[in-house]
Write a protein that holds these residues in place. Sequence first.
Motif, PDB file in Angstrom:
ATOM      1  N   ALA A  38       0.817  -1.222   0.000  1.00 14.11           N
ATOM      2  CA  ALA A  38       0.000   0.000   0.000  1.00 14.11           C
ATOM      3  C   ALA A  38       0.850   1.271   0.000  1.00 14.11           C
ATOM      4  CB  ALA A  38      -0.933  -0.005   1.201  1.00 14.11           C
ATOM      5  N   LEU A  39       2.096   1.180   0.452  1.00 14.57           N
ATOM      6  CA  LEU A  39       2.981   2.349   0.476  1.00 14.57           C
ATOM      7  C   LEU A  39       3.814   2.485  -0.790  1.00 14.57           C
ATOM      8  CD1 LEU A  39       4.206   2.104   4.171  1.00 14.57           C
ATOM      9  CD2 LEU A  39       2.428   3.594   3.226  1.00 14.57           C
ATOM     10  N   GLY A  40       3.661   1.550  -1.718  1.00 10.98           N
ATOM     11  CA  GLY A  40       4.395   1.621  -2.979  1.00 10.98           C
ATOM     12  C   GLY A  40       5.737   0.912  -2.970  1.00 10.98           C
ATOM     13  N   HIS A  41       6.009   0.123  -1.934  1.00 13.45           N
ATOM     14  CA  HIS A  41       7.259  -0.635  -1.877  1.00 13.45           C
ATOM     15  C   HIS A  41       7.103  -1.943  -2.644  1.00 13.45           C
ATOM     16  CE1 HIS A  41       7.539   1.794   1.932  1.00 13.45           C
ATOM     17  NE2 HIS A  41       8.592   2.181   1.231  1.00 13.45           N
ATOM     18  N   LEU A  42       8.111  -2.283  -3.405  1.00 11.97           N
ATOM     19  CA  LEU A  42       8.098  -3.525  -4.180  1.00 11.97           C
ATOM     20  C   LEU A  42       8.170  -4.721  -3.231  1.00 11.97           C
ATOM     21  CD1 LEU A  42       8.250  -4.735  -7.083  1.00 11.97           C
ATOM     22  CD2 LEU A  42      10.726  -4.676  -6.830  1.00 11.97           C
ATOM     23  N   ILE A  43       7.187  -5.631  -3.328  1.00 13.20           N
ATOM     24  CA  ILE A  43       7.201  -6.813  -2.468  1.00 13.20           C
ATOM     25  C   ILE A  43       7.342  -8.105  -3.267  1.00 13.20           C
ATOM     26  CG2 ILE A  43       6.001  -5.795  -0.514  1.00 13.20           C
ATOM     27  CD1 ILE A  43       3.412  -7.003  -1.510  1.00 13.20           C
ATOM     28  N   GLU A  44       7.139  -8.032  -4.568  1.00 14.68           N
ATOM     29  CA  GLU A  44       7.310  -9.220  -5.400  1.00 14.68           C
ATOM     30  C   GLU A  44       7.689  -8.775  -6.805  1.00 14.68           C
ATOM     31  OE1 GLU A  44       4.786 -13.144  -6.876  1.00 14.68           O
ATOM     32  OE2 GLU A  44       3.847 -11.709  -5.550  1.00 14.68           O
ATOM     33  N   GLU A  45       8.714  -9.432  -7.352  1.00 20.31           N
ATOM     34  CA  GLU A  45       9.137  -9.165  -8.725  1.00 20.31           C
ATOM     35  C   GLU A  45       9.596 -10.479  -9.340  1.00 20.31           C
ATOM     36  OE1 GLU A  45      12.073  -6.220 -11.230  1.00 20.31           O
ATOM     37  OE2 GLU A  45      12.644  -6.744  -9.196  1.00 20.31           O
ATOM     38  N   ARG A  46       8.933 -10.862 -10.420  1.00 20.13           N
ATOM     39  CA  ARG A  46       9.282 -12.117 -11.095  1.00 20.13           C
ATOM     40  C   ARG A  46       9.450 -11.875 -12.582  1.00 20.13           C
ATOM     41  NH1 ARG A  46       5.297 -16.676  -8.518  1.00 20.13           N
ATOM     42  NH2 ARG A  46       5.513 -15.997  -6.363  1.00 20.13           N
ATOM     43  N   GLU A  47      10.566 -12.322 -13.112  1.00 17.68           N
ATOM     44  CA  GLU A  47      10.709 -12.288 -14.565  1.00 17.68           C
ATOM     45  C   GLU A  47       9.941 -13.473 -15.115  1.00 17.68           C
ATOM     46  OE1 GLU A  47      13.985 -12.732 -18.124  1.00 17.68           O
ATOM     47  OE2 GLU A  47      14.674 -11.985 -16.193  1.00 17.68           O
ATOM     48  N   TYR A  48       8.964 -13.195 -15.954  1.00 10.58           N
ATOM     49  CA  TYR A  48       8.108 -14.244 -16.475  1.00 10.58           C
ATOM     50  C   TYR A  48       8.633 -14.802 -17.789  1.00 10.58           C
ATOM     51  CZ  TYR A  48       4.087 -16.686 -18.329  1.00 10.58           C
ATOM     52  OH  TYR A  48       3.272 -17.640 -18.867  1.00 10.58           O
ATOM     53  N   ALA A  49       9.056 -13.938 -18.698  1.00 13.08           N
ATOM     54  CA  ALA A  49       9.455 -14.419 -20.024  1.00 13.08           C
ATOM     55  C   ALA A  49      10.359 -13.408 -20.709  1.00 13.08           C
ATOM     56  CB  ALA A  49       8.217 -14.652 -20.891  1.00 13.08           C
ATOM     57  N   GLN A  50      10.980 -13.894 -21.772  1.00 15.06           N
ATOM     58  CA  GLN A  50      11.684 -13.048 -22.717  1.00 15.06           C
ATOM     59  C   GLN A  50      11.070 -13.314 -24.078  1.00 15.06           C
ATOM     60  OE1 GLN A  50      15.940 -13.309 -22.639  1.00 15.06           O
ATOM     61  NE2 GLN A  50      16.032 -13.273 -20.405  1.00 15.06           N
ATOM     62  N   ALA A  51      10.930 -12.273 -24.866  1.00 15.73           N
ATOM     63  CA  ALA A  51      10.274 -12.418 -26.164  1.00 15.73           C
ATOM     64  C   ALA A  51      11.124 -11.783 -27.255  1.00 15.73           C
ATOM     65  CB  ALA A  51       8.895 -11.770 -26.129  1.00 15.73           C
ATOM     66  N   GLY A  52      11.036 -12.372 -28.431  1.00  9.00           N
ATOM     67  CA  GLY A  52      11.817 -11.886 -29.563  1.00  9.00           C
ATOM     68  C   GLY A  52      11.083 -10.896 -30.437  1.00  9.00           C
ATOM     69  N   THR A  53       9.766 -10.798 -30.288  1.00  7.10           N
ATOM     70  CA  THR A  53       8.974  -9.863 -31.102  1.00  7.10           C
ATOM     71  C   THR A  53       7.970  -9.128 -30.225  1.00  7.10           C
ATOM     72  OG1 THR A  53       7.203 -11.438 -31.609  1.00  7.10           O
ATOM     73  CG2 THR A  53       9.117 -11.430 -33.107  1.00  7.10           C
ATOM     74  N   ILE A  54       7.470  -8.032 -30.745  1.00  7.95           N
ATOM     75  CA  ILE A  54       6.445  -7.273 -30.007  1.00  7.95           C
ATOM     76  C   ILE A  54       5.197  -8.117 -29.820  1.00  7.95           C
ATOM     77  CG2 ILE A  54       4.806  -5.362 -30.271  1.00  7.95           C
ATOM     78  CD1 ILE A  54       7.059  -3.610 -31.130  1.00  7.95           C
ATOM     79  N   GLN A  55       4.818  -8.881 -30.836  1.00 10.62           N
ATOM     80  CA  GLN A  55       3.616  -9.709 -30.732  1.00 10.62           C
ATOM     81  C   GLN A  55       3.761 -10.767 -29.631  1.00 10.62           C
ATOM     82  OE1 GLN A  55       0.822  -8.921 -32.325  1.00 10.62           O
ATOM     83  NE2 GLN A  55      -0.227 -10.502 -31.178  1.00 10.62           N
ATOM     84  N   LEU A  56       4.936 -11.392 -29.541  1.00 17.05           N
ATOM     85  CA  LEU A  56       5.167 -12.368 -28.465  1.00 17.05           C
ATOM     86  C   LEU A  56       5.171 -11.684 -27.098  1.00 17.05           C
ATOM     87  CD1 LEU A  56       7.877 -14.776 -29.917  1.00 17.05           C
ATOM     88  CD2 LEU A  56       5.531 -15.342 -29.267  1.00 17.05           C
ATOM     89  N   ALA A  57       5.745 -10.495 -27.018  1.00 14.53           N
ATOM     90  CA  ALA A  57       5.742  -9.755 -25.754  1.00 14.53           C
ATOM     91  C   ALA A  57       4.308  -9.467 -25.330  1.00 14.53           C
ATOM     92  CB  ALA A  57       6.534  -8.462 -25.898  1.00 14.53           C
ATOM     93  N   ARG A  58       3.468  -9.069 -26.272  1.00 20.33           N
ATOM     94  CA  ARG A  58       2.051  -8.830 -25.992  1.00 20.33           C
ATOM     95  C   ARG A  58       1.382 -10.101 -25.483  1.00 20.33           C
ATOM     96  NH1 ARG A  58      -2.439 -10.453 -28.310  1.00 20.33           N
ATOM     97  NH2 ARG A  58      -4.318  -9.220 -28.095  1.00 20.33           N
ATOM     98  N   ASN A  59       1.619 -11.211 -26.188  1.00 23.30           N
ATOM     99  CA  ASN A  59       0.994 -12.483 -25.793  1.00 23.30           C
ATOM    100  C   ASN A  59       1.428 -12.907 -24.394  1.00 23.30           C
ATOM    101  OD1 ASN A  59      -0.210 -12.493 -28.294  1.00 23.30           O
ATOM    102  ND2 ASN A  59       1.132 -14.052 -29.159  1.00 23.30           N
ATOM    103  N   PHE A  60       2.723 -12.791 -24.097  1.00 19.09           N
ATOM    104  CA  PHE A  60       3.215 -13.161 -22.772  1.00 19.09           C
ATOM    105  C   PHE A  60       2.637 -12.245 -21.687  1.00 19.09           C
ATOM    106  CE2 PHE A  60       7.106 -15.180 -24.839  1.00 19.09           C
ATOM    107  CZ  PHE A  60       6.649 -16.470 -24.630  1.00 19.09           C
ATOM    108  N   ALA A  61       2.542 -10.954 -21.967  1.00 20.51           N
ATOM    109  CA  ALA A  61       1.987 -10.019 -20.977  1.00 20.51           C
ATOM    110  C   ALA A  61       0.534 -10.367 -20.670  1.00 20.51           C
ATOM    111  CB  ALA A  61       2.104  -8.587 -21.484  1.00 20.51           C
ATOM    112  N   LEU A  62      -0.236 -10.654 -21.701  1.00 23.83           N
ATOM    113  CA  LEU A  62      -1.634 -11.038 -21.475  1.00 23.83           C
ATOM    114  C   LEU A  62      -1.729 -12.372 -20.742  1.00 23.83           C
ATOM    115  CD1 LEU A  62      -3.251  -9.969 -24.860  1.00 23.83           C
ATOM    116  CD2 LEU A  62      -3.500  -8.877 -22.617  1.00 23.83           C
ATOM    117  N   GLU A  63      -0.824 -13.280 -21.038  1.00 24.09           N
ATOM    118  CA  GLU A  63      -0.808 -14.572 -20.355  1.00 24.09           C
ATOM    119  C   GLU A  63      -0.523 -14.405 -18.864  1.00 24.09           C
ATOM    120  OE1 GLU A  63       2.211 -18.056 -21.025  1.00 24.09           O
ATOM    121  OE2 GLU A  63       0.798 -18.007 -22.703  1.00 24.09           O
ATOM    122  N   VAL A  64       0.449 -13.574 -18.528  1.00 23.83           N
ATOM    123  CA  VAL A  64       0.757 -13.317 -17.117  1.00 23.83           C
ATOM    124  C   VAL A  64      -0.460 -12.709 -16.421  1.00 23.83           C
ATOM    125  CG1 VAL A  64       2.168 -11.950 -15.531  1.00 23.83           C
ATOM    126  CG2 VAL A  64       3.222 -13.012 -17.505  1.00 23.83           C
ATOM    127  N   ALA A  65      -1.089 -11.737 -17.070  1.00 24.63           N
ATOM    128  CA  ALA A  65      -2.271 -11.100 -16.473  1.00 24.63           C
ATOM    129  C   ALA A  65      -3.376 -12.124 -16.248  1.00 24.63           C
ATOM    130  CB  ALA A  65      -2.762  -9.973 -17.380  1.00 24.63           C
TER     131      ALA A  65
END
Length: 106
Positions: free
Chosen positions: A67-94
Amino acid sequence: MINPERGLEMAWTQSLVQILPTAKTVVSPDGVPYVSLAIAPQEYVEIYLTLTTNDCPFKIYFKRFDALGHLIEEREYAQAGTIQLARNFALEVANFRLNSYEFVHD
């Protein structure tokens, strides 16, 4: 004088903001732009551009803040080679995060 790298950074963020619902371009304190997709209060999927030869161009992270804006969790989910793959991975994480949150709280 126009910095060609800065132009490249802005072009990719604008492309992702146009194809990801509710995504916004954010600039870090270091002046580096990235794309942030809010998925819940204090929870975000963030996409960063990497300019190294050893990584894919896009990295997708899940980040959660208290609630104070401090980072409590950070996970690298994926790396992508194209913008379309980055979009797909972002939606998948969400989708994974929203579905797991609903499952746990039901």
